[in-house]
Scaffold this motif. Structure first.
Motif, PDB file in Angstrom:
ATOM      1  N   ARG A 163       1.130  -1.074  -0.127  1.00 20.57           N
ATOM      2  CA  ARG A 163      -0.083   0.288   0.331  1.00 20.57           C
ATOM      3  C   ARG A 163       1.031   1.087  -0.180  1.00 20.57           C
ATOM      4  O   ARG A 163       0.032   2.220   0.771  1.00 20.57           O
ATOM      5  CB  ARG A 163      -0.722  -0.077   0.966  1.00 20.57           C
ATOM      6  CG  ARG A 163      -2.132  -1.317   0.928  1.00 20.57           C
ATOM      7  CD  ARG A 163      -3.190  -0.535   0.321  1.00 20.57           C
ATOM      8  NE  ARG A 163      -3.896   0.543   0.713  1.00 20.57           N
ATOM      9  CZ  ARG A 163      -5.118   0.240   1.426  1.00 20.57           C
ATOM     10  NH1 ARG A 163      -5.406  -0.398   2.084  1.00 20.57           N
ATOM     11  NH2 ARG A 163      -5.046   2.286   1.740  1.00 20.57           N
ATOM     12  N   THR A 192       5.052   3.612   6.576  1.00 22.82           N
ATOM     13  CA  THR A 192       4.500   2.898   7.222  1.00 22.82           C
ATOM     14  C   THR A 192       3.194   3.688   7.234  1.00 22.82           C
ATOM     15  O   THR A 192       2.961   4.543   7.535  1.00 22.82           O
ATOM     16  CB  THR A 192       4.353   3.114   8.281  1.00 22.82           C
ATOM     17  OG1 THR A 192       6.552   1.783   8.720  1.00 22.82           O
ATOM     18  CG2 THR A 192       4.014   2.096  10.162  1.00 22.82           C
ATOM     19  N   GLN A 193       1.715   2.157   8.573  1.00 25.70           N
ATOM     20  CA  GLN A 193       0.780   3.103   7.909  1.00 25.70           C
ATOM     21  C   GLN A 193       0.125   2.513   8.766  1.00 25.70           C
ATOM     22  O   GLN A 193       0.900   2.395  10.399  1.00 25.70           O
ATOM     23  CB  GLN A 193      -0.570   2.838   6.909  1.00 25.70           C
ATOM     24  CG  GLN A 193       0.324   3.656   5.970  1.00 25.70           C
ATOM     25  CD  GLN A 193      -0.965   2.958   4.268  1.00 25.70           C
ATOM     26  OE1 GLN A 193      -1.646   3.175   4.432  1.00 25.70           O
ATOM     27  NE2 GLN A 193      -0.032   3.320   3.067  1.00 25.70           N
ATOM     28  N   GLN A 194      -1.527   2.496   9.070  1.00 25.12           N
ATOM     29  CA  GLN A 194      -2.162   1.564  10.817  1.00 25.12           C
ATOM     30  C   GLN A 194      -1.804  -0.014  10.315  1.00 25.12           C
ATOM     31  O   GLN A 194      -1.490  -0.122   9.476  1.00 25.12           O
ATOM     32  CB  GLN A 194      -3.189   1.863  10.779  1.00 25.12           C
ATOM     33  CG  GLN A 194      -4.115   1.128   9.248  1.00 25.12           C
ATOM     34  CD  GLN A 194      -4.529   2.200   8.703  1.00 25.12           C
ATOM     35  OE1 GLN A 194      -3.216   3.107   7.650  1.00 25.12           O
ATOM     36  NE2 GLN A 194      -5.860   2.290   7.563  1.00 25.12           N
ATOM     37  N   PRO A 195      -1.470  -0.780  11.552  1.00 24.33           N
ATOM     38  CA  PRO A 195      -1.748  -1.838  11.390  1.00 24.33           C
ATOM     39  C   PRO A 195      -2.818  -2.442  10.490  1.00 24.33           C
ATOM     40  O   PRO A 195      -3.203  -2.405  10.297  1.00 24.33           O
ATOM     41  CB  PRO A 195      -1.975  -2.245  13.360  1.00 24.33           C
ATOM     42  CG  PRO A 195      -1.461  -0.830  13.961  1.00 24.33           C
ATOM     43  CD  PRO A 195      -2.315  -0.163  13.135  1.00 24.33           C
ATOM     44  N   VAL A 229      -1.520  -2.451   7.905  1.00 23.61           N
ATOM     45  CA  VAL A 229      -1.423  -2.161   6.178  1.00 23.61           C
ATOM     46  C   VAL A 229       0.156  -2.549   5.646  1.00 23.61           C
ATOM     47  O   VAL A 229       0.879  -2.010   6.472  1.00 23.61           O
ATOM     48  CB  VAL A 229      -2.080  -1.210   5.987  1.00 23.61           C
ATOM     49  CG1 VAL A 229      -2.011  -0.299   4.338  1.00 23.61           C
ATOM     50  CG2 VAL A 229      -3.239  -0.676   6.666  1.00 23.61           C
ATOM     51  N   THR A 272       3.406  -2.192   3.932  1.00 23.46           N
ATOM     52  CA  THR A 272       3.551  -1.219   3.444  1.00 23.46           C
ATOM     53  C   THR A 272       5.556  -2.061   3.500  1.00 23.46           C
ATOM     54  O   THR A 272       5.914  -2.252   4.165  1.00 23.46           O
ATOM     55  CB  THR A 272       4.304  -0.198   4.410  1.00 23.46           C
ATOM     56  OG1 THR A 272       4.923   0.298   5.132  1.00 23.46           O
ATOM     57  CG2 THR A 272       2.756   0.535   4.719  1.00 23.46           C
ATOM     58  N   GLU A 294       7.651  -0.222   6.440  1.00 23.41           N
ATOM     59  CA  GLU A 294       7.080  -1.542   7.666  1.00 23.41           C
ATOM     60  C   GLU A 294       8.182  -2.922   8.035  1.00 23.41           C
ATOM     61  O   GLU A 294       8.383  -3.237   8.208  1.00 23.41           O
ATOM     62  CB  GLU A 294       6.259  -1.912   7.593  1.00 23.41           C
ATOM     63  CG  GLU A 294       5.261  -2.952   8.800  1.00 23.41           C
ATOM     64  CD  GLU A 294       3.884  -3.493   8.901  1.00 23.41           C
ATOM     65  OE1 GLU A 294       3.116  -3.164   9.557  1.00 23.41           O
ATOM     66  OE2 GLU A 294       3.347  -3.022   8.049  1.00 23.41           O
TER      67      GLU A 294
END
Length: 267
Positions: free
Chosen positions: A16, A20-23, A25, A27, A30
């Motif tokens: 995505r 790093t985004q919300q848990p 997701v 990336t 991450e």
């Protein structure tokens, strides 16, 4: 603490984006930080040269991180790759001075947008190229691209969600290479805005398909209205291929990629 720079390659299909985004997701950042943290035996945070969107690939991404773990450069490479998924690879690692910053030390970026111009869609490279079934007039596209070279306000070619402080960017070159049914649009600039290359590609493909004249690229640019341009081109054919830095940092120079392109585009 030592500062280390890495060269990263990744297939953006199943990510995505970079950041790093919300848990939950997935990336690139991450995955890379998790792998490096295992090698360092402490939490590692990386800083990248340029964030890429969902579906966008990278062959020349550069990051830096700080660590006090006593590791050789080959250990960072091999250890990270052992812990990374197959769609991300560390290509090189070098120690750098504390003044180096992956984003702020960069002097230019280079992207490539790969178009497969054929009546039928590809099966094997469907996530690595953008398919355009209409015959494209490459000469007209080159004429249109010439209007975008130089220092300009690229408001009309940025996403409405772009958070960059200024739309003023300098396009050093905008070149189209033709290899059979494959067209490669190479954009080299001091920096890019969100969706800038994909919006340029959308305009050039509209020109190439005969929907608009070559001068339309300039009209869109001067109009400074995103709504007057073409639809944003898909992310699949877009690659971040190079980040350029001052020579004093002595970073490795690698093939631009994607590596399946003809040899004369790999220099």
């Amino acid at each position: 603490m030592a500062r280390i720079a890495l060269g990263i390659e990744y297939d953006g299909t199943d990510f995505r984006g970079w950041q790093t985004q919300q848990p939950g997701v997935r990336t690139v950042q991450e995955c890379l930080e998790a792998a490096l943290s295992k090698v360092a035996n402490h939490q590692v945070a990386v800083v990248c040269a340029g964030r890429t969107d969902a579906g966008v690939h990278g062959t020349g991404q550069v990051v830096h991180f700080d660590s006090d773990a006593p590791r050789e450069m080959k250990s960072w490479i091999m250890g990270a790759n052992t812990n990374l998924p197959r769609d991300v690879t560390v290509r090189w690692a070098v120690p750098v001075e504390d003044a180096f910053h992956a984003r702020f030390s960069a002097v230019s970026r280079r992207y490539r947008y790969v178009i497969y111009n054929h009546a039928r869609p590809p099966a094997l490279y469907r996530n690595q190229v953008t398919w355009n079934y209409r015959p494209l007039d490459v000469a007209a596209m080159r004429e249109a691209a010439a209007h975008l070279v130089g220092a300009h306000d690229f408001t009309a070619y940025r996403s409405v969600h772009c958070q960059a402080k200024s739309p003023l960017k300098t396009m050093h070159s905008l070149t189209l290479y033709e290899h059979g049914k494959v067209l490669v649009l190479e954009a080299h600039a001091n920096a890019f805005l969100m969706h800038m290359v994909r919006n340029i590609a959308g305009v050039l493909m509209s020109v190439g398909a005969g929907k608009k004249p070559s001068c339309w690229a300039k009209e869109v640019l001067e109009g400074r209205d995103r709504r007057k341009g073409a639809a944003t081109a898909p992310p699949f054919g877009l690659y971040l291929v190079q980040i350029e830095y001052p020579d004093r940092f002595a970073l490795p120079k690698d093939a631009l990629g994607p590596l399946w392109l003809p040899d004369d585009l790999q220099a």
